[in-house]
Design an enzyme around this catalytic site. Sequence first.
Site, PDB file in Angstrom:
ATOM      1  N   TRP A 354      45.171  32.922  43.356  1.00  0.00           N
ATOM      2  CA  TRP A 354      44.901  32.292  42.053  1.00  0.00           C
ATOM      3  C   TRP A 354      45.665  32.993  40.939  1.00  0.00           C
ATOM      4  CZ3 TRP A 354      40.825  34.136  38.241  1.00  0.00           C
ATOM      5  CH2 TRP A 354      40.602  35.519  38.379  1.00  0.00           C
ATOM      6  N   ASP A 355      46.198  34.169  41.243  1.00  0.00           N
ATOM      7  CA  ASP A 355      46.976  34.938  40.267  1.00  0.00           C
ATOM      8  C   ASP A 355      48.000  34.039  39.573  1.00  0.00           C
ATOM      9  OD1 ASP A 355      45.800  36.609  42.220  1.00  0.00           O
ATOM     10  OD2 ASP A 355      47.225  38.219  41.856  1.00  0.00           O
ATOM     11  N   GLU A 481      35.232  40.711  42.578  1.00  0.00           N
ATOM     12  CA  GLU A 481      35.116  40.920  44.025  1.00  0.00           C
ATOM     13  C   GLU A 481      34.132  42.016  44.409  1.00  0.00           C
ATOM     14  OE1 GLU A 481      39.038  41.301  45.683  1.00  0.00           O
ATOM     15  OE2 GLU A 481      39.480  39.187  45.348  1.00  0.00           O
ATOM     16  N   LYS A 589      34.401  44.564  39.489  1.00  0.00           N
ATOM     17  CA  LYS A 589      35.759  45.044  39.730  1.00  0.00           C
ATOM     18  C   LYS A 589      36.683  44.594  38.596  1.00  0.00           C
ATOM     19  CE  LYS A 589      39.329  44.590  43.314  1.00  0.00           C
ATOM     20  NZ  LYS A 589      39.777  43.787  44.466  1.00  0.00           N
ATOM     21  N   GLN A 590      36.380  43.416  38.043  1.00  0.00           N
ATOM     22  CA  GLN A 590      37.315  42.804  37.088  1.00  0.00           C
ATOM     23  C   GLN A 590      36.597  41.792  36.213  1.00  0.00           C
ATOM     24  OE1 GLN A 590      38.578  41.125  41.049  1.00  0.00           O
ATOM     25  NE2 GLN A 590      39.923  39.998  39.659  1.00  0.00           N
TER      26      GLN A 590
HETATM   27  C1  BGC Z   1      41.855  40.976  42.893  1.00  0.00           C
HETATM   28  C2  BGC Z   1      42.041  39.484  43.021  1.00  0.00           C
HETATM   29  C3  BGC Z   1      43.526  39.181  43.107  1.00  0.00           C
HETATM   30  C4  BGC Z   1      44.178  39.972  44.213  1.00  0.00           C
HETATM   31  C5  BGC Z   1      45.689  39.785  44.265  1.00  0.00           C
HETATM   32  C6  BGC Z   1      42.554  41.686  44.035  1.00  0.00           C
HETATM   33  O1  BGC Z   1      42.455  43.052  43.862  1.00  0.00           O
HETATM   34  O2  BGC Z   1      40.499  41.316  42.895  1.00  0.00           O
HETATM   35  O3  BGC Z   1      41.476  38.830  41.916  1.00  0.00           O
HETATM   36  O4  BGC Z   1      43.728  37.830  43.311  1.00  0.00           O
HETATM   37  O5  BGC Z   1      43.935  41.336  44.009  1.00  0.00           O
HETATM   38  O6  BGC Z   1      46.281  40.213  43.102  1.00  0.00           O
END
Ligand code: BGC
Length: 761
Positions: A354-355, A481, A589-590
């Site tokens: 999804w990035d 996550e 985490k984010q």
């Molecule tokens: C993040 C995800 C991301 C992935 C790839 C992970 O560490 O939590 O949101 O899509 O990295 O960048």
Amino acid sequence: MSKQMTRRDFALTNEELRLQETLFHTANGYIGVRGNFEEGYPEDFVSSRGQYINGVFDIADMKQAEQLYGFPNKKEVILNVADTQTIRLYLDGEEVTAFGQGVRELNRVLDMEKGTALRSFIWKSQKGEEVTVSYRRMTSFTLLPLFTIEVTIISHDFEGSVSIVSEHHGSAQNFVNPNDPRMAAEAEDYLSVAETRYDEEQQLSKITAVTKTSELSVQTLVFHDVSSQLELGLVEEDESVSVVYDGQLTVGVTIDFVKYSLFLDSRRYDLEKDGGSFVETVRQKPLNQWYQEQEEYLDKFWRQAELSVVGDPLLNESLNYSLYSLIQSAGKDGISNIAAKGLSGEGYEGHYFWDTEIYMMPFFTLTYPEIAAKLIEFRYTILEKARENARILGHKQGALFPWRTISGAESSGYYPSGTAQYHINSDIAYSIIQYYQATGDLDCLLRFGGEIVVETSRLWLDAGHYEGKRFVLNCMTGPDEYTCVVNNNYYTNLSVQYQLNWLVKLYPLFKEQKADFLDKLQVTDQEISDYESAAAAMYLPYSEEKQIHAQDDSFLEKPVLPINELPKQDFPLLLHYHPLYLYRHQVCKQADIVLAYFLHDEAFDTEAIQRGYDYYEKLTTHDSSLSSCIFSIVANQIGDVEKAYRYFEESSKIDITNSHHNTQDGIHAANMGGTYLGLVFGFAGLRIREDSLVLTPRLPQKWTGCHFSVNYQGSQLHIVINKEEIHVSMETGAPVNLTVYDERRILSQENDWKIPYRKER
Ligand code: BGC
């Protein structure tokens, strides 16, 4: 100001060189070559010597400890394809390397206007004579399969023999690190050489290699152009080809040695025929002309994507690097997309996430809409596989895009923070809707985007259900996550509501345009009215007690993980704590809800955002590089410009300073897009609204201003913001609606607009 990134007199440590391999990689969206030393490294160094073709992959086993129904047991992985980087140089029989005794003035320059990466040093022979050796690399933006290395040798006082050995290996191995879940754990020979040929007349080597499982082929062609002092000597040919050029070097003479490599793959090219014609095309022009075309391409790029802050030169270096990395990383052919590490390394195995849609697409939508359209087209090409994926997950209708993929197959092994991230569906829909609003490109919507929005909406209706009057979405993972498989993730539910409402709004237009997909998918008025009802009934969890939005149904009931009290070395937590431990706590985490505050800002009032921001900020580790940029944008929304600046600084320098300690495995491409978002959507407060482009600028103390260009509705706008005024002018195109703060006007080429900057708001 020239756009360069330089490293001088750096330490020749393994750690530094692996980092530089990433930072100085050269890529064009089709091929990517890590910045390895042509001559190699000492034996005890671990290097990831890598070169990749976007979208070329093999299929690897993904062993599941327990093979439950529907768990993928295969995954797509990016391939480290042919190695054409190796060039060894001998002067009077002594090998010239950057590691030699007496080497000085080590220098690397990534020139982002010329589109080349240069490495040079002064080397000293045992007799004490010196030469300057330099290597200039280019992956061509105007002829995508082309990669060149130009070696120049200038003698200071050396006289003697020169011998240059140039190698061409048709296959290479992927890099492994069994201790890092973000890297491949096991080595495999994915590519095997099927044919090696050296054509003496053309002095050209051609190697074709085939993948083990995916049935793809990669062909590389290598030839040289050398200055008159050199003559072709020995050619060795088995699975690899090695050619030797010999000559004499004297003082005052420059030896120039150019190695041309062409990378072709069977997904895009006819390998029987196309190689020869590419060789002809390359040979028709001298290298300087290829350099010039590269510069022209980038001149246009920098004009369209121009972005700069005034009063912070260091920051500009990282901003330029971010934008340059994005253009280097983006697949531009509809067959490929943007991997999480671009084409700079094998982290995340070359997967698209999804990035792309949430972090990187806005940059292309606003500066290079034709590339954004290709990224949408790519999703369309894998829509059928997304439908199959939905069936595997038990859905009777619709499509579910894979969390990680290269050509459409779900390649995430750990479903709680992989496949369960259904929000990728609404993220893709969001990016299509934003693209349409920014460009007005109805054609893209009718050919690709509309069908994607319908099919992903169908999935939502199947995945959710009514619980009383509420429409709920259970057992899914939101962006965070560290909190997995939950009921009613706020971010997901809100994004789905947005998508469904937009489909309802676009439906009359689709009907009026007689969109083919309406017939193909047999879309009915009733179906559309079902979307409307589900959107209206969408459940969005809220805590009355805490007066904040709840990340999901159970998040606020868990104990808080006191992240400030944890030892520094425990971060990122994913490498030190069992997932269940994290899931059982309030820890993020984010950005999750905070991301919703940005993407769907119109759905919230500022006080509510402020309360939510303060709450979730304390729980967020920013262990993902996708986080700080969003916290910066939302800090701007709530008027805390200095905090926004601190987050922005952090996010904009992640790779240049290797602050996440893993840039050696590849750049953080989403964060590069996030840096763009941080400036344009954060400090300039740009929003793409239904009928107007909006700007609400705020500048941090440190800057005196910023300026950038965007393309809106096909018109090219230039925006200059300083602490006195905001000046918006139109360079090309038809009049458009523009709103600055709360004032709205029509901007045209004749009527630019200056409006006083508001200090206090
Ligand atoms: C993040 C995800 C991301 C992935 C790839 C992970 O560490 O939590 O949101 O899509 O990295 O960048």
